[in-house]
Design an enzyme around this catalytic site. Structure first.
Site, PDB file in Angstrom:
ATOM      1  CG  MET A 163      -2.075  -1.637  -2.449  1.00 50.39           C
ATOM      2  SD  MET A 163      -0.842  -0.530  -2.835  1.00 50.39           S
ATOM      3  CE  MET A 163       0.113  -0.387  -1.199  1.00 50.39           C
TER       4      MET A 163
ATOM      5  CG  LEU B 206      -4.842 -10.845   0.149  1.00 51.61           C
ATOM      6  CD1 LEU B 206      -5.764 -11.828  -0.377  1.00 51.61           C
ATOM      7  CD2 LEU B 206      -4.892  -9.399   0.145  1.00 51.61           C
ATOM      8  CG  HIS B 207      -2.793  -8.614   6.971  1.00 50.16           C
ATOM      9  ND1 HIS B 207      -3.846  -7.952   7.285  1.00 50.16           N
ATOM     10  CD2 HIS B 207      -2.103  -7.399   6.311  1.00 50.16           C
ATOM     11  CE1 HIS B 207      -3.927  -6.686   7.271  1.00 50.16           C
ATOM     12  NE2 HIS B 207      -2.582  -6.116   6.480  1.00 50.16           N
TER      13      HIS B 207
ATOM     14  N   GLY C 264      -6.237  -8.917   8.498  1.00 47.09           N
ATOM     15  CA  GLY C 264      -7.203  -7.808   8.368  1.00 47.09           C
ATOM     16  C   GLY C 264      -7.841  -7.759   7.139  1.00 47.09           C
ATOM     17  CG  HIS C 265      -5.840  -7.408   3.542  1.00 47.37           C
ATOM     18  ND1 HIS C 265      -4.642  -7.729   3.712  1.00 47.37           N
ATOM     19  CD2 HIS C 265      -5.952  -6.325   2.836  1.00 47.37           C
ATOM     20  CE1 HIS C 265      -3.844  -6.689   3.193  1.00 47.37           C
ATOM     21  NE2 HIS C 265      -4.675  -5.974   2.742  1.00 47.37           N
TER      22      HIS C 265
ATOM     23  CD  GLU D 198     -14.120   1.633  11.690  1.00 44.05           C
ATOM     24  OE1 GLU D 198     -13.567   1.405  12.602  1.00 44.05           O
ATOM     25  OE2 GLU D 198     -15.032   2.066  11.255  1.00 44.05           O
TER      26      GLU D 198
ATOM     27  CD  GLN E  72      -6.467   3.695   2.033  1.00 47.40           C
ATOM     28  OE1 GLN E  72      -5.325   3.881   1.568  1.00 47.40           O
ATOM     29  NE2 GLN E  72      -7.080   2.687   2.173  1.00 47.40           N
TER      30      GLN E  72
ATOM     31  CG  LEU F  77      -3.759  -7.925  12.549  1.00 48.95           C
ATOM     32  CD1 LEU F  77      -4.254  -8.845  11.609  1.00 48.95           C
ATOM     33  CD2 LEU F  77      -2.460  -8.157  13.164  1.00 48.95           C
ATOM     34  CB  SER F  78       0.514  -2.843  10.595  1.00 50.48           C
ATOM     35  OG  SER F  78       1.569  -2.364   9.625  1.00 50.48           O
TER      36      SER F  78
HETATM   37  O1  PAF Z   1      -5.114   0.406   1.527  1.00 48.98           O
HETATM   38  C1  PAF Z   1      -4.596  -0.154   0.659  1.00 48.98           C
HETATM   39  O2  PAF Z   1      -4.160  -1.352   0.512  1.00 48.98           O
HETATM   40  C2  PAF Z   1      -4.476   0.737  -0.591  1.00 48.98           C
HETATM   41  O3  PAF Z   1      -4.120   2.049  -0.344  1.00 48.98           O
HETATM   42  C3  PAF Z   1      -5.711   0.613  -1.724  1.00 48.98           C
HETATM   43  C4  PAF Z   1      -6.913   1.261  -1.002  1.00 48.98           C
HETATM   44  C5  PAF Z   1      -5.898  -0.773  -2.145  1.00 48.98           C
HETATM   45  C6  PAF Z   1      -5.403   1.370  -2.902  1.00 48.98           C
HETATM   46  O4  PAF Z   1      -4.204   0.783  -3.382  1.00 48.98           O
END
Ligand code: PAF
Length: 298
Positions: A35, A38-39, A41-42, A154, A159, A190-191
């Site tokens: 979404m 980006l940090h 973790g991404h 994870e 999710q 990280l959050s």
């Molecule tokens: O984990 C996320 O960032 C969101 O829930 C995802 C998987 C991109 C769905 O919008």
């Protein structure tokens, strides 16, 4: 070169161009759904996609369907230029950044994916409808991008579990990859919410990771499920600034019936200074009566 596409036609064209080849030798496509904002973790997810696939795509879409509060949706950060720079730096080939009316043509979805019983447990009670929204948008992402592999952290273990289950139930041939949680040097997972913690709040929040470590230690010392859970619970009980919402030991698929030994998952959610935090860890339960000491150190 990082290409940004915003419509379904542009996505289809970019996909065909990037994946040109015969069926056997066509490059593999890895997708990191995000979404935005980006940090690090991404970045780990993107690096995993790049190391396993020849073409790496990132989707950036703030999904209204997974927010239960309008105010949270409006507040959600959308630093697109920073995200783009990060993707360029990480060597992402394709960014799929549709607007809401591209993702949900004709207004709010009439048909969506319902997540089932697991969605009402753990995170469920405090986030009603959240997982239906996540599974619906992930279905849209998987059917439009059609990746060979899709990468999820994870950190959001429930999710990840629900997405794996959905793909298994619907018979999709995308491989879902779970990537271990990235932590700061002090152990905090990280959050994007960590920035809302004061110095003292952050210190209190470290108890979540400490509880998980204690539990892992108890398991590796031959503790039963109850002892593992109590090891984590004791750490959290000694942290008055941490309001625990749940602390649960489950099997790795999150079914509540936990086998007496073998792999398990310990999950925690808590609030610190009004900031809701989650964390989890893998735990290996040792069969009763066996020597838990690793063979090489006996
Ligand atoms: O984990 C996320 O960032 C969101 O829930 C995802 C998987 C991109 C769905 O919008």
């Amino acid at each position: 070169m990082t290409e940004v596409v915003r419509t379904r036609d542009e996505l289809a064209q970019a996909r065909s161009r990037l994946l040109a080849g015969t069926d056997e030798d066509r490059p593999k496509l890895g997708l990191v759904p995000t979404m935005g904002a980006l940090h690090a973790g991404h970045a780990t997810l993107i690096e995993a996609a790049r190391s396993e696939c020849q073409v790496a795509a990132v989707s950036i879409f703030v999904n209204p369907m997974q927010f239960s509060q309008e105010s949270d949706l409006a507040r959600y950060p959308r630093p697109f230029e920073d995200d783009l720079a990060r993707c360029v730096e990480l060597g992402v080939d394709l960014i799929w950044a549709p607007d809401v009316d591209v993702m949900y043509p004709g207004g709010p979805a009439q048909v969506w994916v319902t997540a089932g019983a697991l969605a009402n447990q753990l995170e469920g009670p405090s986030r009603p409808g959240h997982f239906d929204g996540v599974l619906t948008v992930v279905t849209k992402l998987l059917t439009t991008v059609r990746p060979d592999r899709a990468y999820f952290g994870e950190k959001d273990y429930q999710q990840l579990t629900l997405i794996r289950r959905m793909v298994a139930d619907f018979g999709g041939d995308v491989l879902i990859r779970g990537v271990p949680t990235v932590r700061d040097a002090d152990g905090l997972a990280l959050s994007s919410r960590n920035v809302f913690l004061s110095v003292n709040g952050r210190r209190a929040a470290l108890n979540l990771g400490a509880a998980l470590r204690k539990a892992r230690f108890a398991a590796s010392s031959g503790g039963t499920a109850a002892e593992v859970l109590s090891a984590a619970g004791t750490v959290l009980a000694g942290a008055p600034d941490v309001q625990v919402e749940y602390l649960e030991l489950r099997d790795p698929d999150l079914s509540p019936t936990l086998p007496a030994h073998g792999p398990a998952r310990l999950l925690v959610a808590a609030t610190v200074e009004g900031v809701r935090l989650i964390d989890n860890t893998a735990v290996e339960l040792t069969p009763a009566g066996s020597d838990p000491t690793p063979a090489e150190s006996r």
